[in-house]
Design a protein around this motif. Structure first.
Motif, short mmCIF file in Angstrom:
data_model
loop_
_atom_site.label_atom_id
_atom_site.label_comp_id
_atom_site.label_asym_id
_atom_site.label_seq_id
_atom_site.Cartn_x
_atom_site.Cartn_y
_atom_site.Cartn_z
N ARG A 634 -41.77 27.72 -2.25
CA ARG A 634 -42.17 26.82 -1.19
C ARG A 634 -43.48 27.29 -0.57
O ARG A 634 -43.82 28.48 -0.62
N LYS A 635 -44.21 26.32 -0.04
CA LYS A 635 -45.44 26.61 0.71
C LYS A 635 -45.07 26.73 2.19
O LYS A 635 -43.93 26.49 2.59
N GLY A 636 -46.05 27.07 2.98
CA GLY A 636 -45.82 27.18 4.41
C GLY A 636 -45.75 25.84 5.11
O GLY A 636 -45.45 25.78 6.30
N LYS A 637 -46.04 24.77 4.41
CA LYS A 637 -46.02 23.43 5.00
C LYS A 637 -44.66 23.10 5.60
O LYS A 637 -43.63 23.60 5.16
N TYR A 638 -44.68 22.21 6.58
CA TYR A 638 -43.43 21.70 7.14
C TYR A 638 -42.79 20.74 6.15
O TYR A 638 -43.43 19.79 5.70
N SER A 639 -41.54 20.99 5.84
CA SER A 639 -40.84 20.16 4.86
C SER A 639 -40.26 18.92 5.53
O SER A 639 -40.07 18.88 6.76
N PRO A 640 -39.91 17.89 4.75
CA PRO A 640 -39.25 16.72 5.33
C PRO A 640 -37.95 17.06 6.05
O PRO A 640 -37.58 16.38 7.01
N LEU A 641 -37.29 18.12 5.60
CA LEU A 641 -36.03 18.51 6.24
C LEU A 641 -36.28 19.18 7.59
O LEU A 641 -35.49 19.01 8.52
N ILE A 643 -38.81 18.37 9.46
CA ILE A 643 -39.17 17.23 10.31
C ILE A 643 -37.91 16.51 10.76
O ILE A 643 -37.80 16.06 11.91
N ALA A 644 -36.93 16.39 9.86
CA ALA A 644 -35.65 15.77 10.24
C ALA A 644 -35.00 16.55 11.39
O ALA A 644 -34.45 15.95 12.32
N ASP A 645 -35.07 17.88 11.32
CA ASP A 645 -34.50 18.68 12.40
C ASP A 645 -35.25 18.47 13.71
O ASP A 645 -34.65 18.40 14.79
N PHE A 646 -36.60 18.40 13.62
CA PHE A 646 -37.40 18.09 14.80
C PHE A 646 -36.95 16.77 15.42
O PHE A 646 -36.72 16.66 16.63
N LEU A 647 -36.84 15.74 14.57
CA LEU A 647 -36.48 14.41 15.05
C LEU A 647 -35.08 14.40 15.66
O LEU A 647 -34.83 13.73 16.67
N GLU A 648 -34.17 15.15 15.07
CA GLU A 648 -32.82 15.20 15.60
C GLU A 648 -32.81 15.81 17.00
O GLU A 648 -32.12 15.33 17.90
N HIS A 649 -33.59 16.88 17.16
CA HIS A 649 -33.69 17.51 18.48
C HIS A 649 -34.28 16.54 19.50
O HIS A 649 -33.75 16.40 20.62
N ILE A 682 -34.20 2.50 21.54
CA ILE A 682 -34.81 2.05 20.28
C ILE A 682 -35.53 3.20 19.61
O ILE A 682 -35.39 3.42 18.40
N MET A 683 -36.31 3.96 20.38
CA MET A 683 -37.03 5.10 19.78
C MET A 683 -36.07 6.15 19.25
O MET A 683 -36.30 6.74 18.19
N VAL A 684 -34.99 6.39 19.97
CA VAL A 684 -33.97 7.33 19.49
C VAL A 684 -33.39 6.83 18.17
O VAL A 684 -33.22 7.60 17.21
N GLY A 685 -33.07 5.53 18.11
CA GLY A 685 -32.53 4.98 16.88
C GLY A 685 -33.49 5.07 15.71
O GLY A 685 -33.10 5.39 14.57
N ILE A 686 -34.78 4.80 15.96
CA ILE A 686 -35.78 4.92 14.91
C ILE A 686 -35.88 6.37 14.45
O ILE A 686 -35.99 6.66 13.25
N GLY A 687 -35.86 7.30 15.40
CA GLY A 687 -35.89 8.72 15.03
C GLY A 687 -34.71 9.10 14.16
O GLY A 687 -34.86 9.82 13.17
N ARG A 688 -33.52 8.61 14.51
CA ARG A 688 -32.33 8.94 13.73
C ARG A 688 -32.37 8.28 12.36
O ARG A 688 -31.89 8.84 11.37
N PHE A 689 -32.92 7.08 12.28
CA PHE A 689 -33.09 6.45 10.98
C PHE A 689 -33.97 7.32 10.08
O PHE A 689 -33.62 7.62 8.94
N PHE A 690 -35.12 7.73 10.61
CA PHE A 690 -36.05 8.48 9.77
C PHE A 690 -35.53 9.87 9.43
O PHE A 690 -35.75 10.35 8.32
N LEU A 691 -34.85 10.53 10.36
CA LEU A 691 -34.38 11.87 10.03
C LEU A 691 -33.36 11.80 8.89
O LEU A 691 -33.35 12.67 8.01
N GLN A 692 -32.50 10.79 8.89
CA GLN A 692 -31.54 10.66 7.80
C GLN A 692 -32.23 10.15 6.52
O GLN A 692 -31.85 10.54 5.41
N LYS A 693 -33.26 9.33 6.68
CA LYS A 693 -33.99 8.84 5.51
C LYS A 693 -34.76 9.99 4.85
O LYS A 693 -34.85 10.05 3.61
N PHE A 694 -35.31 10.91 5.64
CA PHE A 694 -35.98 12.07 5.06
C PHE A 694 -34.98 12.91 4.26
O PHE A 694 -35.28 13.37 3.16
N ARG A 695 -33.80 13.10 4.82
CA ARG A 695 -32.79 13.88 4.10
C ARG A 695 -32.36 13.15 2.84
O ARG A 695 -32.21 13.77 1.76
N ALA A 696 -32.15 11.84 2.95
CA ALA A 696 -31.80 11.06 1.77
C ALA A 696 -32.91 11.12 0.73
O ALA A 696 -32.64 11.22 -0.48
#
Length: 907
Positions: A634-641, A643-649, A682-696
């Motif tokens: 892995r590189k030092g870049k932020y991974s989609p996972l 970012i999912a954790d960021f969004l969940e927080h 709405i923003m919370v819902g969008i965040g939760r959609f994307f965090l699960q979509k990143f994991r998917a």
């Protein structure tokens, strides 16, 4: 203002002997202060005699920086009044019943008085609040703090354009929040020579909508002389009202096309009397007349590449047109929208002898995190868009010495499209202003003080002049999609704001304006508004909205299927599929099972996994991350996972503070609170959609590479959670917002969150069919997403210490040190650096281990350049973990790299 009372509440004394207070703008602001105080049932007396014997509970002295009163009070309190433009102070007398408001110039004085207005307006007891004001001084961090309001729709925008009361209230709000510019933007609703059909051309080519130019028989078919004259009078009125409030009034002329092509079937408002032979000359003479007859226009913005309606090369056209500025006999700031601008166009602007500005896009046509991106997407380097013919030939000629990745890109300047490009030369003779486009968040309330302060700090990046923000509802009704007579967002009539729709974003304006003026502003300057609006729930509302407001800018930076705002709308996302067969998939919701709108701007195979981040140097793409996982690195870049954790927080925090606010608010059904609460949900819902979509997305990408059905099962589980999050958004917004919110004619630029659910459902059905076909092959011990990630999971980031130098000397090497704690023998460090020039790639050096850290040397040949240098570190340990340094803080509001300013050698 006069009263017969023996003792008045407020006595306003204006020192008219001072040159600052004697100016006409002071008349308006003193009158506005009196009006607000009287609306609070306070008696007010006005005098221009400092020695008048008038008894009052509070005396307010209005004066300039140079007056003896201001100097004396400041000296007594050990306060220095800044001698810079737009600075202001409030000085409290020893007894507490006297205030002196002081400005270094008239604009600073306006800010000082409007601060008293703001305190009184939102106080429970205005007199006590004013008597409690403490002495303070303030000065601007950025010289440009601007708002552009677009006229995009005849149907929706005429109502506010013609309304005097709208402009008076709106402009007062901008001045109160310390914006110093207002631009009326016209002609930006279309990308001319790309959009062949122009269904709503009103104000697109604005000159004949305002003027009859002597020597030309140019007119707008169907536009009466009376309406044209009314348009012109309104423009004059807006300029006058802006000047009264200390705002610089500017005009955006984004289109100079008069004929929209043979394929344009719309003949409404056809421009008559122009052809190729007189087009440029007419524009020159019309611009001259406009500037002469509207003396309060102090600057113009023009789009000079082909989307402004003039086929490239445009140089000869603009060389003629800008003569109108010279001939106007006035000083006018010339702002060239930076896309496609090369040295020849810059020289044309400079030849006017006027102040010249290049306005660059900050995060493309969107609102991203509050730092200037570390890198642009790979696609912006290329002269051709993938899968297209040579449409990019429209872009202006570039640097003959420029290469990227070994590929010659001399014939195009596509890297100027969405960032600051190569404009930051230290020998530049023009200013730079960053323009924030309205692509990310258009209708939902935004408000995060920490991010707003960070935007304020980044506005001055490398000597930039500042920032310009598009109005939140810019492009509403774009391209003929507007509804007659309204720009309304809400279905619920109790939430409607009518012509005052801008007031929904009062908190947004407050934060962006005040924290661009001073990123370290006193929090009370925004909290007084929140306390008035939400009472005991103010603190919880502030926190809830702050966390929610970080969600969409973060999503934008890490998932950019298009940089164009007219096709990518994260706030009302058109779903990118995990799987795409290459053939359209019929479904009952839309014409096709995948969104064609992203294809031109997303790498093949145009799926969720193939989307590039908008800052690919710091963030992994989904497929890129899966490739590294398969290789066990892995590189030092932020991974989609991550970012999912960021969004969940962020989602959890926003939701938690919203629940707290519900328990504290006095009236849950108050319109202001309901608007905020719905938008946060709405923003919370969008965040939760994307965090699960990143994991998917990661699970699906690994399935494609490893072929294990268990991974596909994981992807489906996450995708189902994403769908539930989107359903929550639909449920929250249904009946609140209108069913068709239009920002364009295409399905991806209009509609409702409920319209997007079908695309999500269809993609899930496709993945389920694939899974059902292979599940029989699923082994009992199949590898899960967790199993695949186990070898490269990140541990704790090593503690690091780095003190960047403030500057470097050209032609001399730069020694860069990074101190790290722990077992250094297990660590490797790379230095990534680049000139502040987005046309260049980063150079990577392995850093040498020293006794207490690591060192690398940026060579002298590299520093001998007209550009500053930015850099960051990538740290790896023996377990394969990797991190970026400095990386992001929890509030996502820091600059994730270091900047070195250049200076000349003193030898």
């Amino acid at each position: 203002m006069m009263t017969d009372k023996a003792i008045s509440d407020i006595w306003i004394v204006r020192d008219i002997s001072d040159e600052v207070t004697a100016q006409a703008e002071c008349d308006w602001v003193v009158g506005h202060l009196s009006k607000i105080l009287q609306s609070k049932d306070l008696t007010v007396v006005y005098s221009d005699k400092l020695d008048a014997d008038q008894k009052a509970k509070l005396r307010i002295i209005v004066t300039g920086r140079g007056s003896s009163i201001a100097r004396g009070m400041a000296r007594e309190q050990g306060i220095e009044i800044p001698d810079v433009p737009e600075a202001f102070g409030i000085l409290r007398g020893v007894t507490g019943n006297e205030l002196a408001v002081v400005g270094s110039d008239v604009r600073g004085l306006i800010y000082a008085i409007l601060e008293l207005v703001d305190i009184a307006k939102y106080a429970t007891n205005p007199l006590d609040a004013l008597r409690s004001v403490q002495s303070s001084m303030d000065k601007p961090r950025n010289s440009v703090r601007s708002v552009t309001r677009l006229f995009s729709s005849e149907a929706e925008d005429k109502a506010w354009f013609y309304d005097h009361s709208f402009w008076e209230e709106y402009l007062t709000e901008l001045a109160t929040q310390r914006f110093n510019r207002i631009t009326l933007g016209t002609g930006v609703g279309y990308d001319y020579l790309i959009d062949k059909i122009v269904e709503d051309p009103y104000f697109c080519f604005i000159y004949p909508y305002l003027l009859s130019v002597p020597g030309y028989s140019v007119k707008v078919d169907g536009l009466s002389v009376e309406e044209r004259e009314n348009n012109f009078k309104m423009l004059q009125y807006i300029g006058e009202q802006a000047k009264r409030r200390g705002l610089q009034f500017r005009l955006g002329l984004w289109n100079h096309a008069y004929d929209y092509g043979p394929n344009n079937t719309n003949t409404k408002y056809k421009i008559e009397g122009l052809d190729v032979s007189n087009h440029a000359a007419y524009c020159r003479d019309a611009l001259k007349l406009l500037l002469q007859t509207c003396p309060n226009i102090e600057g113009i913005t023009v789009r000079v590449h082909f989307e402004g309606g003039v086929p490239e090369p445009t140089h000869d056209f603009w060389r003629i047109v800008v003569e109108g500025i010279n001939q106007s006999g006035r000083i006018i700031e010339v702002d060239f929208h930076a896309k496609g601008v090369n040295d020849e166009l810059i020289d044309i602007a400079l030849a006017t002898g006027m102040p010249v500005v290049l306005s660059t896009k900050y995060w493309g046509e969107h609102m991203g995190l509050p730092y200037h991106q570390v890198s642009i997407r790979e696609r912006e380097f290329h002269p051709k868009r993938l899968g297209e013919s040579d449409k990019s030939a429209h872009f202006s000629i570039g640097n003959p010495n420029l290469k990227h990745g070994g590929m010659d890109v001399t014939s195009k300047r596509s890297y100027t499209r969405y960032g600051f490009a190569d404009y930051y030369r230290d020998d530049r003779k023009y200013g730079i202003v960053h323009r924030v486009w309205p692509g990310t968040q258009r209708i939902l309330t935004w408000g995060d003080p920490e991010m707003a302060a960070a935007y304020g700090r980044s506005a001055g990046f490398c000597g930039s002049l500042g920032m310009e923000w598009f109005d939140p509802l810019s492009f509403k009704g774009r391209k003929g999609s507007g509804s007659p007579g309204e720009r309304e967002l809400y279905e619920d009539e109790h939430l409607r704001l009518g012509i005052r729709d801008w007031s929904k974003f009062s908190y947004t304006y407050r934060l962006l304006g005040r924290l661009s003026y001073n990123p370290e502003a006193d929090p009370d300057s925004w909290r007084r508004y929140l306390r008035s609006e939400f009472q005991d729930a103010a603190e919880a509302c502030e926190e809830s909205l702050s966390y929610a407001s970080r969600i969409l800018p973060l999503i934008l930076v890490v998932h950019a299927p298009s940089v164009a705002n007219n096709v990518y709308w994260p706030e009302m996302y058109t779903n990118m599929p995990l799987y795409r067969s290459g053939e359209p998939i019929e479904n009952p919701y839309i014409n096709y099972g995948y969104p064609y709108n992203y294809d031109f701007d997303t790498p093949s195979p145009h799926t969720f996994g193939s989307v590039s981040p908008l800052d690919p140097e710091l963030f992994y793409g989904v497929n890129e991350f899966a490739d590294d996982v398969i290789q066990g690195k892995r590189k030092g870049k932020y991974s989609p996972l991550e970012i999912a954790d960021f969004l969940e927080h962020l989602a959890n925090q926003a939701e938690g503070f919203l629940a707290e606010s519900l328990g504290r608010i006095h009236d849950q059904y108050a319109p202001g609170f309901r608007r905020l609460a719905v938008d946060v949900q709405i923003m919370v819902g969008i965040g939760r959609f994307f965090l699960q979509k990143f994991r998917a997305g990661v699970a699906y990408a690994l399935f494609e590479r490893a072929g294990d059905a268990t991974l596909l099962k994981d992807a489906l589980a996450y995708y189902h959670e994403a769908r539930e999050a989107w359903k929550h958004v639909v449920g929250v917004s249904k009946g609140i917002y209108k069913e068709d919110l239009t920002f364009g004619l295409a399905h991806y630029s209009r509609g409702h969150w409920s319209d997007r659910l079908g695309e999500i459902e269809e993609d899930i059905l496709v993945i389920e069919r694939i899974y059902n076909q292979i599940r029989v092959k699923e082994s009992v011990g199949g590898r899960t997403l967790g199993d695949m990630l186990a070898p490269i999971q990140k541990g704790d980031r090593p503690h690091s210490l780095h003190s960047p130098a403030e500057s470097f000397i050209k032609g001399q090497p730069i020694a860069v040190h990074l101190m790290l704690t722990g077992a250094l023998s297990e660590l490797q460090v790379q230095l990534h650096f680049r000139h502040v020039n987005q046309a260049e790639s980063y150079i990577t050096l392995e850093m040498d281990q020293q006794e207490q850290g690591f060192e690398a040397m940026i060579p002298a040949s590299y520093t001998n350049s007209p550009y500053c240098i930015e850099y960051f570190f990538e740290v790896r340990n023996g377990n394969g973990d990797a991190w970026m340094v400095p990386g992001f803080e929890k509030n996502l509001s820091n600059q994730p790299y270091y900047l070195l300013q250049c200076r000349q050698s003193t030898t």
